[in-house]
Design an enzyme around this catalytic site. Structure first.
Site, short mmCIF file in Angstrom:
data_model
loop_
_atom_site.label_atom_id
_atom_site.label_comp_id
_atom_site.label_asym_id
_atom_site.label_seq_id
_atom_site.Cartn_x
_atom_site.Cartn_y
_atom_site.Cartn_z
N SER A 82 -56.93 -145.01 58.00
CA SER A 82 -56.17 -145.81 58.95
C SER A 82 -54.96 -145.04 59.47
O SER A 82 -55.12 -143.96 60.04
CB SER A 82 -55.78 -147.13 58.27
OG SER A 82 -55.28 -148.06 59.19
N ASP A 134 -64.33 -153.26 63.20
CA ASP A 134 -63.01 -152.65 63.11
C ASP A 134 -62.53 -152.33 64.51
O ASP A 134 -63.24 -151.66 65.27
CB ASP A 134 -63.12 -151.36 62.27
CG ASP A 134 -61.80 -150.62 62.12
OD1 ASP A 134 -60.77 -151.11 62.63
OD2 ASP A 134 -61.80 -149.55 61.49
N HIS A 142 -62.23 -153.04 58.72
CA HIS A 142 -61.07 -152.16 58.55
C HIS A 142 -60.37 -152.43 57.22
O HIS A 142 -60.13 -153.57 56.86
CB HIS A 142 -60.08 -152.36 59.70
CG HIS A 142 -59.00 -151.34 59.70
ND1 HIS A 142 -59.16 -150.10 60.29
CD2 HIS A 142 -57.77 -151.32 59.14
CE1 HIS A 142 -58.07 -149.39 60.10
NE2 HIS A 142 -57.20 -150.10 59.40
#
Length: 341
Positions: free
Chosen positions: A127, A281, A311
């Site tokens: 991320s 995501d 995610h």
């Protein structure tokens, strides 16, 4: 208050000793790090991994990612350095990037001390950490006086803030753990320490038309394979450009903040890459677009797509008793890639 509480909730439990790992908290160039070293004797120097945690540049800590880092170190028999970079909004861009870069430089200069093979050092992050890993990797791509990175591992990275209306943003706008609005909110907090102009950024009125045109070759739904559009994509009517908003966010065009915008001359020099994307995501397409850029520049890419993934799934590996089989599959795909290096 919201951020303080969010950090508290995510802080993770302190784990006991690990029978297979030697773990110590140190400082690399004044940046706090946690070093994980397998206790077993090794035939030769091990591979080294710099790990930058996710959390929107706002959340996350060494403790939050303790289980993930232990798992990577044990399963791939590698020395892992987890980096506690400074967080937004207290510390704005480029603080997180600079901390990750400085910790990496220190490690590359002292590999022998940790029994690490200079030819097998990898940067890895999920991320926001994937964003930082990509930025550090680009910065080091042209440097000749340090060991060249062997690979970069980008786990559902966020790589651009020009377009919050790519197909994956439209399709997954309300899918946990990262809503579309939150993605823009985190990017703005990292850049400016506040989320002013979030509405304009989400609509796309923060980028001048000529720049949008310039970056179209890299940031465009046209570069997303058709199979990812079957869940629906709406063509959007262009919004009016608002110059005063651009003035506050123009650093979004810096590759250290948005690595997808780096020039081909930089991308061309990047090391072998592993990219993990999740179907559910908002950042899926950032990963797909960067995969295309790397491949177009002759960089070998291993791509792993979790068709049922969302995610943040990797950070939930064995989290307070939760575990998602696809999260474990994703983590094991990273381990298998590391073992191949």
């Amino acid at each position: 208050i919201q951020i303080t509480f969010g950090r508290y909730v995510r802080q993770g439990r302190k784990l006991g000793l690990d029978p297979k790992l030697f773990i110590q908290d140190l400082q690399f160039n004044k940046v706090p790090v946690r070093v994980y070293q397998p206790k077993a004797t090794s035939d030769g120097p091990r591979r080294g991994i710099l790990f930058f945690h996710g959390g929107g540049w706002v959340f996350g800590s060494l403790d939050t990612y303790e289980k993930v880092c232990r798992y990577l170190s044990r399963e791939s028999d590698s020395v892992v350095v987890s980096v506690q970079y400074r967080l937004a909004p207290e510390h704005k861009y480029p603080a997180a990037y600079e901390d990750c870069l400085n910790a990496t430089l220190h490690f590359l200069q002292h590999l022998q001390h940790y029994g690490v093979d200079p030819a097998r050092v990898t940067v890895c992050g999920d991320s926001a950490g994937g964003n930082l890993a990509a930025a550090v990797s680009q910065t080091l791509a042209g440097s000749s006086d340090l060991p060249r990175l062997r690979a970069q591992i980008l786990i559902y990275p966020g790589l651009q803030a020009l377009d919050f209306n790519l197909p994956s943003y439209q399709q997954n706008r309300g899918v946990p753990l990262l809503f579309r609005e939150r993605a823009a909110f985190f990017a703005l907090l990292y850049l400016n320490g506040d989320a002013l102009h979030m509405k304009e950024v989400l609509e796309g009125s923060h980028i001048p038309p000529d720049m949008r045109l310039k970056y179209r070759k890299w940031v465009s739904p046209d570069n997303i394979p058709e199979e990812f559009k079957v869940r629906g994509v709406k063509p959007l009517r262009p919004t009016d450009f608002i110059a005063e908003v651009y003035e506050t966010v123009k650093r979004f065009c810096e590759p250290n903040l948005c690595p997808l915008l780096a020039e081909d001359s930089v991308v061309h020099q990047l090391p072998e890459s592993f990219i993990l994307t999740c179907e559910y995501d908002v950042l899926r397409d950032d990963g797909l677009l960067y995969k295309k850029r790397l491949e177009d520049n002759g960089v070998p890419v291993t791509w792993y797509h979790l068709k049922d993934g969302f995610h943040g799934i990797i950070s939930l590996y064995d989290y307070c008793g939760f575990s998602f089989p696809s999260g474990k599959r994703g983590l094991d795909s990273v381990v298998n890639f590391l073992k191949s290096l």
